[in-house]
Design an enzyme around this catalytic site. Structure first.
Site, PDB file in Angstrom:
ATOM      1  N   SER A 178     -10.913 -19.173  14.813  1.00 52.48           N
ATOM      2  CA  SER A 178     -11.136 -17.747  14.610  1.00 52.48           C
ATOM      3  C   SER A 178     -12.592 -17.379  14.890  1.00 52.48           C
ATOM      4  CB  SER A 178     -10.708 -17.361  13.188  1.00 52.48           C
ATOM      5  OG  SER A 178     -10.614 -15.953  13.047  1.00 52.48           O
ATOM      6  N   ASP A 236      -1.907 -13.072  19.050  1.00 49.72           N
ATOM      7  CA  ASP A 236      -2.713 -13.549  17.932  1.00 49.72           C
ATOM      8  C   ASP A 236      -2.517 -12.669  16.702  1.00 49.72           C
ATOM      9  OD1 ASP A 236      -5.268 -15.291  17.161  1.00 49.72           O
ATOM     10  OD2 ASP A 236      -5.576 -13.252  16.438  1.00 49.72           O
ATOM     11  N   HIS A 269      -2.150 -17.822  14.232  1.00 51.55           N
ATOM     12  CA  HIS A 269      -3.611 -17.759  14.229  1.00 51.55           C
ATOM     13  C   HIS A 269      -4.130 -19.084  13.683  1.00 51.55           C
ATOM     14  CE1 HIS A 269      -7.447 -15.620  14.345  1.00 51.55           C
ATOM     15  NE2 HIS A 269      -7.732 -16.067  13.134  1.00 51.55           N
TER      16      HIS A 269
END
Length: 459
Positions: free
Chosen positions: A198, A294, A361
Site C-alpha cells: 500500500s 484495488d 489489497h
C-alpha cells in the site's frame, strides 16, 4: 436580560457549528483508520503456530531528526535468516495511508501510524515474512525485516510544524533505518529485495534506486511493490480525490525535495507522487503486484463518500457483486487505465508483473493470498511462485489476468457497515448538529421578535 439571552443563544449556535465540524471531521478520520485496520487484519492476526517478532526502536535516530510524527523514535521488526539465507535480506516497508492536513497528522500521531508509543511490541510475520518453507518457499530463511510506518508520507517527507509539534521526517527515518540494518549485517548481503504494501508499496517505488545504491554491483538487488500502484483516477463524481489528497501530502510534508528530479523537472510535484509517473524511469528491476480492482482505491479514490452523497454506489462499493452493469463498466475502465499505465514498464525484460482481476489489497503479507493451496493464481501459478521465478530469474513473469469475473481464485474483500460507517455516521453527525443550529436560529428569531413586540407595547 433579553440581550443576554440573545447572546447566549448566538454563542450556542456558533458552538453547535464548531462541534458539528469537529465531530464530523474526527469521525471521518476514525473511519479511515477502521478501513486501514480492516484491510490489514489478516496480516496482523496471529495464527496457531505463527512467528511473533519483537519491535526494535532505532537508538540514536532522534539525534539525526529521524522521528515519527510525534517525535518518538522509529522502529522495525527483524527475524534473522539461517542456512542458505543467512546473507540474503528482505525489507518490507509497512503501509497505512497518508496524512495530508494538520488535522489528519495531529490525529495520526495518536495512533501507531504516527507514534512508536502505540506500536505493537511484537507482530506476526506471515505470508512473505513467514519463516516456514511451506508458507514462503523462496524467502523463508532470509533475514526478514518489517520497517514500521509512522510519518504519513511514504517515508518521503522532510520538514516540521512547530505550532502543532509535528515532525515530517519520513526520508530521515528511511535513511536511519537503512544505516542501522547495514550495520547489522545487510552490508554483506549477497542478494536483497525491497518490498512494501500500500503506502509502503509506493515507498518501495520511491526508494528503489536508493536501495540499490546501498550495495556493491555484485549484490543482486530488486524491488517489489504490492498494492502500491495508485492511479491518478477520476472518481464517480468526476473529481480527483487522490490527486487532491496527494497535493496536501506533498505540500505539507515537504516531499517535493525527495522526489525524482527527472519527474519534477517535467511536471507538478504532486503528479510525481503517483507511481504511473515514476516506474518507467526506475533503473532497478521491479515487480508490480496489484489487484486490478484495488479495494482501497475503490473505497477511497473512486467512490469516496464525498463523491456519492446520495449513496447510489453504496452497495456496489461494499460488495462488487451488487454493482449494476454501468457501475461495473466504470470499474472495468479503471482496470484498463491501470494496464495502460504500466504498458511501458512491462516492456522491460528486467521487470515483472502480477495483475489479478480481484477486489483485494496487499496480497503478499496475507498468508491466504501469498501461498496456500487455494491462494490466487494466474495461469495456475501463485503469487509467491511468480515473485520467486522473477527474482531468481527462473523465468520472465508478466502475468495479467483476464477481466472480472473470469478469475475464480480471487480472495475478494467484502466490506460491512462497521467498516464503511464513515458515510452513515459522519453524515448523521452533520445532520444532527444542523438541526441543532436551525433550532438555535429559530429560538433567536422568536425571542428577538418577542423583545421587539415587548418594547413596542411597553412590556
Amino acid at each position: 436580560m433579553k440581550q443576554v439571552l440573545i447572546w447566549i443563544l448566538s454563542l450556542w449556535t456558533v458552538i453547535g457549528v464548531g462541534v458539528s465540524r469537529s465531530e464530523a471531521g474526527l469521525e471521518e478520520l476514525n473511519a479511515k483508520e477502521r478501513l486501514l485496520s480492516f484491510l490489514e487484519k489478516d496480516a496482523v492476526s496471529p495464527g496457531a503456530n505463527s512467528l511473533l517478532v519483537p519491535l526494535t526502536l532505532i537508538q540514536g535516530a532522534a539525534s539525526k531528526g529521524a522521528v515519527c510524527l510525534d517525535g518518538t523514535p522509529p522502529g522495525y521488526h527483524l527475524d534473522r535468516g539461517f542456512g542458505s539465507g543467512s546473507n540474503s535480506w528482505f525489507i518490507q516497508l509497512e503501509g497505512g495511508g497518508w496524512c495530508n492536513t494538520i488535522r489528519s497528522c495531529v490525529f495520526r500521531k495518536t495512533t501507531r501510524r504516527g507514534s512508536s508509543k502505540f506500536m505493537e511490541k511484537q507482530i506476526n510475520f506471515t505470508g512473505i515474512l513467514s519463516n516456514k518453507a511451506e508458507e514462503n518457499p523462496d524467502l523463508y530463511n532470509w533475514n526478514r525485516v518489517k520497517l514500521r510506518y509512522c510519518d504519513g508520507a511514504s517515508f518521503a517527507g522532510e520538514g516540521q510544524n512547530e505550532a502543532n509539534q509535528l515532525y515530517f521526517r519520513g526520508q530521515r527515518i528511511w535513511s536511519a533505518a537503512m544505516e542501522e540494518l547495514m550495520a547489522k549485517g545487510m552490508q554483506n548481503a549477497e542478494q536483497a529485495l525491497l518490498s512494501g504494501c500500500s503506502a509502503g508499496g509506493l515507498a518501495s517505488i520511491l526508494h528503489c534506486d536508493e536501495f540499490k545504491d546501498l550495495f556493491p554491483e555484485t549484490t543482486k538487488v530488486k524491488c517489489l511493490s504490492d498494492a502500491g500502484l495508485f492511479l491518478d483516477a477520476t472518481n464517480v463524481a468526476g473529481g480527483h480525490t487522490l490527486r487532491d489528497m496527494y497535493g496536501g501530502v506533498v505540500t505539507l510534508q515537504g516531499v517535493q525535495k525527495n522526489l525524482p528530479h527527472t519527474c519534477t523537472s517535467q511536471m507538478d510535484p504532486t503528479l510525481c507522487f503517483f507511481p504511473q509517473n515514476l516506474v518507467a524511469n526506475i533503473k532497478t528491476p521491479m515487480f508490480l503486484l496489484n489487484a486490478a480492482y484495488d479495494a482501497w482505491q475503490v473505497q477511497e479514490s473512486l467512490i469516496p463518500s464525498s463523491a456519492d452523497p446520495n449513496g447510489f454506489w453504496r452497495d456496489c462499493k461494499m460488495d462488487h457483486a451488487h454493482c449494476n452493469s454501468s457501475q461495473m463498466q466504470f470499474l472495468q475502465d479503471f482496470r484498463s487505465q491501470m494496464l495502460n499505465t504500466i504498458n511501458g514498464f512491462s516492456k522491460s525484460n528486467q521487470n515483472g508483473l502480477f495483475i489479478n482481476s480481484c477486489f483485494a489489497h496487499c496480497q503478499s503479507e496475507r498468508q491466504d493470498t501469498w501461498y496456500e493451496n487455494d491462494s490466487p493464481r494466474i495461469g495456475n501459478k501463485a503469487i509467491a511462485v511468480s515473485v520467486g521465478d522473477w527474482f531468481f530469474d527462473r523465468m520472465a513473469v508478466k502475468a495479467i489476468d483476464c477481466p472480472y469475473p473470469c478469475d475464480n481464485t480471487c480472495h475478494n474483500l467484502i466490506f460491512n457497515d462497521d467498516v464503511t460507517s464513515t458515510i452513515t455516521i459522519s453524515e448523521a453527525t452533520r445532520l444532527t448538529f444542523t438541526h441543532l443550529n436551525l433550532l438555535s436560529a429559530f429560538l433567536i428569531t422568536l425571542i428577538y421578535s418577542k423583545c421587539i413586540m415587548g418594547s413596542r407595547f411597553g412590556q
